[in-house]
Design a protein around this motif. Sequence first.
Motif, short mmCIF file in Angstrom:
data_model
loop_
_atom_site.label_atom_id
_atom_site.label_comp_id
_atom_site.label_asym_id
_atom_site.label_seq_id
_atom_site.Cartn_x
_atom_site.Cartn_y
_atom_site.Cartn_z
N SER A 279 -7.62 -7.42 -0.28
CA SER A 279 -6.43 -8.17 0.35
C SER A 279 -7.14 -8.86 1.65
O SER A 279 -8.07 -8.52 2.40
N ASP A 280 -6.15 -9.90 2.15
CA ASP A 280 -6.59 -10.82 3.33
C ASP A 280 -5.72 -10.33 4.45
O ASP A 280 -4.63 -10.00 4.37
N ILE A 281 -6.50 -9.98 5.44
CA ILE A 281 -5.73 -9.46 6.66
C ILE A 281 -6.14 -10.49 7.99
O ILE A 281 -6.41 -10.01 8.99
N GLY A 282 -5.63 -11.48 7.69
CA GLY A 282 -5.55 -12.59 8.66
C GLY A 282 -7.19 -12.99 8.86
O GLY A 282 -7.64 -12.74 10.04
#
Lengths: 95, 433
Positions: A20-23
């Motif tokens: 997952s991409d967290i910014g």
Amino acid sequence: MTGTLSLRSTVVAGEGQVSSDIGGEVAILDLKAGTYYGLEGIGARVWELIQQPRRVCEIRDALLEEYEVEPGRCERDLLALFRRMSDEGLVEIRN
Amino acid sequence: MIRTEAKLNGLSTPAGRNETGLLLCCARTAKDPGTAGRIAALLRADIDWEYLLRLANRHGMVPLLHWHLNGDRPEAVPDEVLGRLRSHFNATHLRNLYLTGELLKLLRELEARGIPAIPYKGPVLAATAYGNLALRQFGDLDVLVRERDVLEAGEALASLGYRAQHGLSPGREAAFLPYARQYLFRRDDGSAVELHWKITSRHTSFPLTPEYLLEHAERVPLGGSSIPAFPREDLILTLCVHGSLHRWERLKWICDVGELVRASGSVDWDRIVRRAGELRSNRMLFLGLALVNDLLDTELPEDIMREVRSDPVVEELAAEVSEQLFSGSLADREGIVEQLPYWRFQFRLQERPRDRFRYCIHRAMTPALPDRQAMPLPGALFPLYRLIRPLRLGGRLLRELAARLPPVRATDTLRKKTVSNGEARLRAGGSTR
């Protein structure tokens, strides 16, 4: 399967992981080994691009448009990143 | 829409505080310029950060609160608060990835045993509605199977190290299946799986079956592969039913519906309303839609909102949810007296008189695990629980009511006796005269 890596190779994120991409940062969990990996900056952008199968040269061109980086260095770093990811089983390379 | 704007500006939110306004503004993955402006304005106002963190934690909103505050205006948040939000966010994020991996392993194990299964909520909802595994907080995994596959699915879970928490022997586990709807399994590493074979309890009329869902499942990408998921329309309905039956006491459940509606884009609303009619859940659907529109400003087609607003009971229940949402802590529902407002709420969600009647009968007579734990019977005698349960409920209610009466003190007894003696003296005096 993992083949020989070149600019004409196609790369895609492997099946045995979740991420997952967290910014601007990506966390990847290798499901087999249970190991977490982190990617930041250009690495995170590369991971986003290879959620669909893409040729290495396409990815290089996309990065050259988005970032101020010397083409030769971009190419070298990209191939090195994919080799490492392939060794860790995070990507699939097709020729 | 005027009503929505008034609520979101933080001045007339359900509990009327800046913190609740801020949390509502952050209860979405993407915000429009108006919401971003409201967040900025609220951050300039007085914020009780401890209260906000408690509230966010209780409502499962820490990931989204961190996402918006850290992403847009970290300078407006005290360093210590931002650090706590970041720690929570990172821990949730890694745990979500871990649980997603566990879900994929479980689905593979079930598939290898030929057990059809379909996950919902948890990682699937985070990926499909929120578009990011990090942004939805979840503590366990929910997997739906057919009732006839529950015991074998339990064996699959046991092979992965999970232990059932129901405390039933294998024979009783099978006998209890018609009365229950889910069994909880836990593992030593803290992972938990809720194995469902019904979406709702028997007292709620919502005839959506695992068989139908398995037959009509969509495939969604997760972890580099594709997994089965509820059809979009049925998922929206199921989330509205789930939230309604829990009186929408956590903002996360409202946010789930808002995100799913937003992510669904061109979803066929006429079909959803038709399905809700077939599944006797119009009121629960409309309540969920009223809440996302009122509290989160989620855009919905005008004709759907006209239908939503046409049911006065929906409006009343939505107002009740808004008033309760941020008041106090999550209610202690151990006692029957504490459960009565929830039962009344659930009763009002039933639309047809016969569904209300059915609700009362099943609520009173369908045994739950505590009934079995209070009085273990062999499997063959399980039908007796239908008689035991109303007696237990009645007995418990009487005990709880008795416990709430003010205690009779020794001095009260003495005073009564004195008065009684005085009255006797007066009566005696009167008679002398």
